[in-house]
Design an enzyme around this catalytic site. Structure first.
Site, PDB file in Angstrom:
ATOM      1  N   LYS A  70       0.867  -1.188   0.000  1.00 50.71           N
ATOM      2  CA  LYS A  70       0.000   0.000   0.000  1.00 50.71           C
ATOM      3  C   LYS A  70       0.898   1.231   0.000  1.00 50.71           C
ATOM      4  O   LYS A  70       1.583   1.506   0.991  1.00 50.71           O
ATOM      5  CB  LYS A  70      -0.874  -0.041   1.275  1.00 50.71           C
ATOM      6  CG  LYS A  70      -2.150   0.748   1.177  1.00 50.71           C
ATOM      7  CD  LYS A  70      -3.068   0.369   2.333  1.00 50.71           C
ATOM      8  CE  LYS A  70      -4.133   1.413   2.547  1.00 50.71           C
ATOM      9  NZ  LYS A  70      -4.971   1.108   3.717  1.00 50.71           N
ATOM     10  N   ARG A 109     -17.404   6.016   9.524  1.00 46.11           N
ATOM     11  CA  ARG A 109     -17.893   7.314   9.044  1.00 46.11           C
ATOM     12  C   ARG A 109     -19.242   7.187   8.361  1.00 46.11           C
ATOM     13  O   ARG A 109     -20.211   7.778   8.759  1.00 46.11           O
ATOM     14  CB  ARG A 109     -16.903   7.926   8.044  1.00 46.11           C
ATOM     15  CG  ARG A 109     -15.804   8.703   8.686  1.00 46.11           C
ATOM     16  CD  ARG A 109     -14.657   8.890   7.744  1.00 46.11           C
ATOM     17  NE  ARG A 109     -14.030   7.610   7.443  1.00 46.11           N
ATOM     18  CZ  ARG A 109     -12.923   7.464   6.765  1.00 46.11           C
ATOM     19  NH1 ARG A 109     -12.325   8.516   6.270  1.00 46.11           N
ATOM     20  NH2 ARG A 109     -12.401   6.285   6.554  1.00 46.11           N
TER      21      ARG A 109
HETATM   22  P1  ADP Z   1      -7.079   2.231   7.025  1.00 45.86           P
HETATM   23  O1  ADP Z   1      -6.131   2.413   5.881  1.00 45.86           O
HETATM   24  O2  ADP Z   1      -6.836   1.010   7.827  1.00 45.86           O
HETATM   25  O3  ADP Z   1      -8.544   2.456   6.677  1.00 45.86           O
HETATM   26  P2  ADP Z   1      -7.042   4.847   8.137  1.00 45.86           P
HETATM   27  O4  ADP Z   1      -5.845   5.506   8.699  1.00 45.86           O
HETATM   28  O5  ADP Z   1      -7.582   5.429   6.872  1.00 45.86           O
HETATM   29  O6  ADP Z   1      -6.649   3.345   8.011  1.00 45.86           O
HETATM   30  O7  ADP Z   1      -8.187   4.799   9.213  1.00 45.86           O
HETATM   31  C1  ADP Z   1      -8.013   4.159  10.453  1.00 45.86           C
HETATM   32  C2  ADP Z   1      -9.343   4.092  11.171  1.00 45.86           C
HETATM   33  O8  ADP Z   1      -9.820   5.411  11.435  1.00 45.86           O
HETATM   34  C3  ADP Z   1     -10.432   3.419  10.357  1.00 45.86           C
HETATM   35  O9  ADP Z   1     -11.243   2.661  11.229  1.00 45.86           O
HETATM   36  C4  ADP Z   1     -11.210   4.565   9.779  1.00 45.86           C
HETATM   37  O10 ADP Z   1     -12.558   4.203   9.516  1.00 45.86           O
HETATM   38  C5  ADP Z   1     -11.123   5.544  10.922  1.00 45.86           C
HETATM   39  N1  ADP Z   1     -11.331   6.919  10.472  1.00 45.86           N
HETATM   40  C6  ADP Z   1     -10.658   7.596   9.525  1.00 45.86           C
HETATM   41  N2  ADP Z   1     -11.146   8.847   9.389  1.00 45.86           N
HETATM   42  C7  ADP Z   1     -12.166   8.961  10.278  1.00 45.86           C
HETATM   43  C8  ADP Z   1     -13.087  10.007  10.618  1.00 45.86           C
HETATM   44  N3  ADP Z   1     -13.070  11.192   9.999  1.00 45.86           N
HETATM   45  N4  ADP Z   1     -14.004   9.743  11.584  1.00 45.86           N
HETATM   46  C9  ADP Z   1     -14.023   8.538  12.198  1.00 45.86           C
HETATM   47  N5  ADP Z   1     -13.197   7.524  11.921  1.00 45.86           N
HETATM   48  C10 ADP Z   1     -12.274   7.719  10.976  1.00 45.86           C
END
Ligand code: ADP
Length: 165
Positions: A41, A90
């Site tokens: 990734k 979300r």
């Molecule tokens: P991944 O690549 O594993 O999805 P992320 O860093 O994008 O990792 O997200 C990690 C976690 O944080 C996930 O569970 C994602 O749904 C959550 N997350 C990301 N942005 C938000 C947000 N704005 N509100 C709530 N949860 C979030």
């Protein structure tokens, strides 16, 4: 002593993540923010940069540790004796993937629970991808990432731009 693991890419950490992590902390003794080091990734910020930003944001929290991991999240959680994984939700669009991952992780380890925390309405539109898009187009990221790292993120992005010229 309950240890939770909050896994993710954190590329970079946003206020959405920050909110979920602090809300999860209320329900455990120790929380490990686990940055996945997934070579397949491609990430915008390096692992070291992502960890540096997270360490700065959670500097004042003794019960939060920042670590990186490779391989299966379940194996990492097991190695830390964690009782739960924490994920944020979300929109409906997050659900299908999260549902599948939660069932898969439960199959791998029936003792590891996946806990979901519903996004804060103020941050529901924020994603790391949106922050990166703004950064690359000189958009304002105020309020989307923790204030204490806003300038670090902007400088790191600027360094990358110069490096790419
Ligand atoms: P991944 O690549 O594993 O999805 P992320 O860093 O994008 O990792 O997200 C990690 C976690 O944080 C996930 O569970 C994602 O749904 C959550 N997350 C990301 N942005 C938000 C947000 N704005 N509100 C709530 N949860 C979030």
């Amino acid at each position: 002593m309950a240890t939770f693991v909050c896994p993710g890419s954190f590329d970079p950490i946003t206020n959405g993540h920050y909110d979920i992590i602090l809300r999860a902390l209320v329900h455990c003794d120790n929380l490990i923010v686990a940055v996945g080091d997934n070579k397949a990734k491609k990430s915008f910020f390096t692992l070291e940069e992502k960890i540096m930003l997270l360490n700065k944001v959670f500097m004042d929290y003794k019960s939060i540790k920042i670590e990186s991991f490779t391989g299966l999240t379940e194996e990492f959680a097991r190695s830390k004796n964690a009782t739960a994984l924490v994920r944020g939700l979300r929109a409906l669009s997050d659900f299908e993937f999260e549902f599948q991952m939660a069932l898969l992780n439960r199959k791998l380890n029936p003792n590891l629970e996946t806990l979901f925390i519903m996004t804060n309405a103020d941050y529901s539109y924020i994603s790391s991808a949106a922050v990166r898009e703004l950064l690359l187009n000189n958009g304002d990221i105020t309020g989307m990432v923790p204030d204490c790292i806003k300038n670090d993120i902007i400088s790191l992005c600027e360094e990358k731009r110069i490096g790419n010229r």
